[in-house]
Enzyme design. Structure first.
Site, PDB file in Angstrom:
ATOM      1  N   HIS A  85      -5.094 -25.941  32.065  1.00 16.05           N
ATOM      2  CA  HIS A  85      -3.921 -25.157  32.455  1.00 16.05           C
ATOM      3  C   HIS A  85      -3.358 -25.609  33.794  1.00 16.05           C
ATOM      4  CE1 HIS A  85      -6.840 -22.403  34.638  1.00 16.05           C
ATOM      5  NE2 HIS A  85      -5.821 -22.296  35.465  1.00 16.05           N
ATOM      6  N   ASP A 222     -11.223 -25.722  28.903  1.00 16.83           N
ATOM      7  CA  ASP A 222     -10.113 -25.745  29.862  1.00 16.83           C
ATOM      8  C   ASP A 222     -10.295 -26.891  30.862  1.00 16.83           C
ATOM      9  OD1 ASP A 222      -7.918 -25.156  31.366  1.00 16.83           O
ATOM     10  OD2 ASP A 222      -8.392 -23.045  31.643  1.00 16.83           O
ATOM     11  N   SER A 655      -8.887 -22.304  40.124  1.00 13.49           N
ATOM     12  CA  SER A 655      -8.848 -22.983  38.824  1.00 13.49           C
ATOM     13  C   SER A 655      -9.047 -24.480  39.016  1.00 13.49           C
ATOM     14  CB  SER A 655      -7.502 -22.741  38.147  1.00 13.49           C
ATOM     15  OG  SER A 655      -7.359 -21.394  37.779  1.00 13.49           O
TER      16      SER A 655
END
Length: 723
Positions: A85, A222, A655
């Site tokens: 992402h 991810d 992230s």
């Protein structure tokens, strides 16, 4: 009495300060207690091996990825692992209906096939330095907040600018810590040639999409892979075909041994922002203004986008990245407000403030000069002033939050017109070219029919949420000239404006005498909106200054009272370390979540969600997972772990952060928090707060077995018994 009060505060602050599994610690300012806690949990590295401004250390393998995520360098030729992402926008920009890298994934089979991303950069931290005395040397207690801010901002800029003046390859940034009571300089080196190397299909990288977002158990791969390029002297350079792979100071080794429950785990990255020391009044305002506005407005906008994305592949590709970003914060706001209520965060904060109020009243009487927090009136009035100031600006703050979501984050025509209106056409050539490229890219990913529908919906949503006094002039125009018909107004606006396509910008840049950009109806609308925003800011100016001062004093008061405890500052997009252990948790009474998930869970979710596009996975991937042939990526029991959780303290910006074991070997990448503790930016919840990471062995499996990218595997530094 004093002892009893201090014990009460100690109990209240235990959820705020100084737990071994809580805190986002500054690597260049690790105190003795923090180092001791890490060693007791199992860390085998010294503080110098974590952070050393003079020699290569673990921090040199960690990067800020694009300024909004984190990443980790995993090869001598500059490969970077980050989240899918985090790389999603780059993947989307390179995708088309013919080459759908979002759906099918992407593998560069050679250096020549690696794809450049003009707006992307990575940032390495070189060193940090406490510059508090320099920043505050001319600040006086009798100054207004505006006077103080002017001096502080000026000094922060001057100190940071000294760095680049001395070395043009460096960037100096001074950030505020502890509510503006301390200031530290971070010295960085940026690399601006970063290329896409590998991306799994979205069925892996976004498996579960909105439904699974912020949830555990999780089965999302991810991750994505990029490479840093430099000139032939290994120095930062703008994109050029002549650039070569960057050779880093330090490469993170990758563990194939995995982890057990209770294993030491630490996370290194660039967390964005937390508000752990924010007053209860500030939390309540956040819930009812920005959070609620995102929930209400984005839900309407996203429903329109999603409907059209499901109908057409070209729209899905165009809108994938902006939908992903918008929905992520939308669901986050839902979870935060829910967790604040469920975990009684406001009540806990109010209890703390009431106890602090009593202590400050005692200490301001002069019995303990060392513990004073300002003079007596300052101490006694702090909370009253904060409460009054927040109340004074509540209504306009709420209106502003809906205004931002409905207009500034709503129709893309408005965003484009604002970008053009505020564009610095006289800036440096590189900056101008980059800015124009962004504007053209936005046009390429914009559908006018969808945008008009969003515009109408935003007009209606904003009107329904605020008082008439906060409506900009355009509503009067709709009422008088269009008979109150929102759609007629929007259709007319888009028909009359030249800025619905790049043509208007082109005519302006070519100095077309028949086109006056400031007479374009979209520009006129933006001027109207800016005027309304200015009016709102004017009303908020005085209470906001009082709030800024009050929150800073409150932060200082908590630190002074609790001086013997191990404090950490709120996150502010600088490099931080969090540590703890790999561990499961009990989300509610009678339930327990394990600390990992396996490939079996992917197959189970696919079977349980037949017909749901968010859980569809390519047959070849399902075949690979069903075979059970995981090779060196299997755990001791033969299964392959996909994701795992730890009690590492993270937030947005983390992230892509590296999750390391006790030896500084890579275990995985952090990519999410969990639904039960969504209020963690405000209050750490030790029983339920968890960091969700993708297991590095699942990453390697996808690169090796699905991507068949042997050349990438050869670059990696594998560690452990199965290397």
């Amino acid at each position: 009495m004093k002892l009893r009060l201090k014990l009460m505060v100690a109990c209240l602050l235990v959820a705020l300060i100084g737990r071994a599994d809580e805190g986002m610690w500054m690597l260049g300012n690790l105190n003795k207690q923090t180092r001791k806690d890490m060693k007791e949990l199992g860390l085998q590295l010294s503080a110098k091996q974590l952070y050393n401004p003079k020699k290569p250390s673990l921090k040199d393998a960690v990067v800020s990825f694009g300024g909004f995520c984190s990443g980790v360098v995993v090869s001598d030729d500059g490969l970077v692992f980050t989240n899918h992402h985090c790389g999603f926008q780059c993947i989307q920009q390179h995708s088309s209906v013919e080459h759908d890298y979002l759906k099918d994934g992407f593998v560069a089979r050679s250096l020549d096939e690696e794809l450049p991303n003009p707006e992307l950069f990575v940032r390495f931290l070189l060193r940090t330095e406490d510059v508090t005395k320099r920043v505050l040397k001319d600040v006086r207690p009798d100054m207004t907040e505006a006077q103080r801010a002017a001096i502080v901002d000026s000094m922060m800029y001057a100190i940071g600018n000294e760095v680049s003046l001395a070395d043009s390859t460096l960037v100096g940034v001074v950030d505020a810590y502890y509510g503006g009571n301390e200031f530290w300089l971070s010295v960085y080196r940026d690399y601006n040639d970063v290329r896409l190397v590998f991306a799994p299909p979205s069925s892996v990288g976004k498996f579960g999409w909105d439904k699974d977002n912020w949830e555990w158990p999780r089965h999302t791969g991810d991750f994505s892979v990029f490479r840093i390029y430099a000139d032939r002297q290994n120095r930062p350079a703008a994109y050029s075909p002549d650039n070569v792979p960057y050779h880093p100071e330090y490469v993170a080794p990758i563990s194939l041994d995995g982890y057990e429950e209770g294993s030491f785990c630490m996370t290194l990255g660039y967390p964005g922002s937390t508000e752990r020391y924010l007053s209860s009044y500030g939390i309540e305002e956040m819930m009812n203004t920005s959070n609620q506005a995102q929930i209400d407005v984005r839900g309407v906008k996203q429903a329109i986008w999603k409907r059209e994305m499901n109908r057409r592949d070209d729209i899905r590709i165009k809108y994938a990245s902006k939908y992903d970003e918008s929905s992520n914060y939308w669901k986050n706001s839902i979870g935060v407000n829910r967790a604040i209520r469920r975990l009684h965060v406001l009540e806990k904060k109010r209890d703390l403030e009431q106890t602090l109020r009593r202590w400050m009243r005692q200490e301001s009487g002069g019995k303990n000069a060392d513990a004073k927090v300002g003079d007596e009136s300052e101490a006694l009035q702090l909370f009253n002033t904060l409460e009054l100031s927040y109340k004074k600006r509540l209504e306009v703050t709420r209106a502003q939050a809906y205004f931002i979501e409905a207009f500034l984050n709503g129709p893309e025509l408005i965003q484009q017109a604002l970008s053009i209106l505020n564009f610095d056409f006289e800036g440096e050539r590189e900056s101008v070219v980059s800015g124009l490229r962004n504007i053209v890219e936005t046009y390429a990913n914009m559908d006018l029919d969808i945008d008009k529908e969003v515009f109408v919906a935003m007009l209606q949503e904003y009107r329904s949420r605020v008082r008439s006094g906060y409506l900009p002039e355009l509503y009067q125009t709709i009422a008088t000239q269009y008979g109150g018909n929102d759609r007629a107004y929007v259709d007319s606006l888009y028909a009359r404006s030249e800025l619905t396509t790049p043509r208007g910008l082109q005519r302006f840049l070519e100095r077309d005498s028949t086109y006056q950009i400031y007479e374009d109806p979209a520009i006129n609308l933006c001027i109207d909106l800016i005027s309304k925003a200015f009016d709102m800011n004017l009303v908020m100016q005085e209470p906001s200054a009082d709030i800024q001062r009050g929150e800073r004093l409150l932060n200082a008061a908590v630190r002074k009272f609790y001086a013997s405890r191990n404090f950490y500052p709120d996150a502010n997009s600088t490099m931080r370390l969090s540590f703890g252990t790999v561990c499961g948790y009990a989300p509610f009474d009678g339930a327990h979540y394990n600390y990992y998930t396996t490939s079996h869970g992917i197959l189970e979710k696919v079977r349980a969600n037949v017909g749901n596009a968010d859980f569809e996975v390519q047959p070849e991937i399902l075949s690979l997972l069903s075979s059970g042939d995981f090779g060196p990526y299997a755990d001791k029991d033969g299964d392959m772990k996909v994701c795992f959780i730890s009690n590492n303290d993270i937030t947005g910006g983390n992230s892509g952060s590296a999750m390391f074991n006790a030896r500084g070997e890579l275990l995985g990448l952090a990519f999410d928090g969990n639904w039960e503790a969504m209020s963690s930016d405000i209050l750490y919840e030790p029983r339920t707060q968890r960091c969700i990471g993708v297991d590095v062995r699942y990453i390697l499996f996808m690169i090796d077995k699905y991507g068949k990218a042997g050349r990438l595997m050869e670059e990696l530094k594998l560690a452990g018994t199965k290397k």
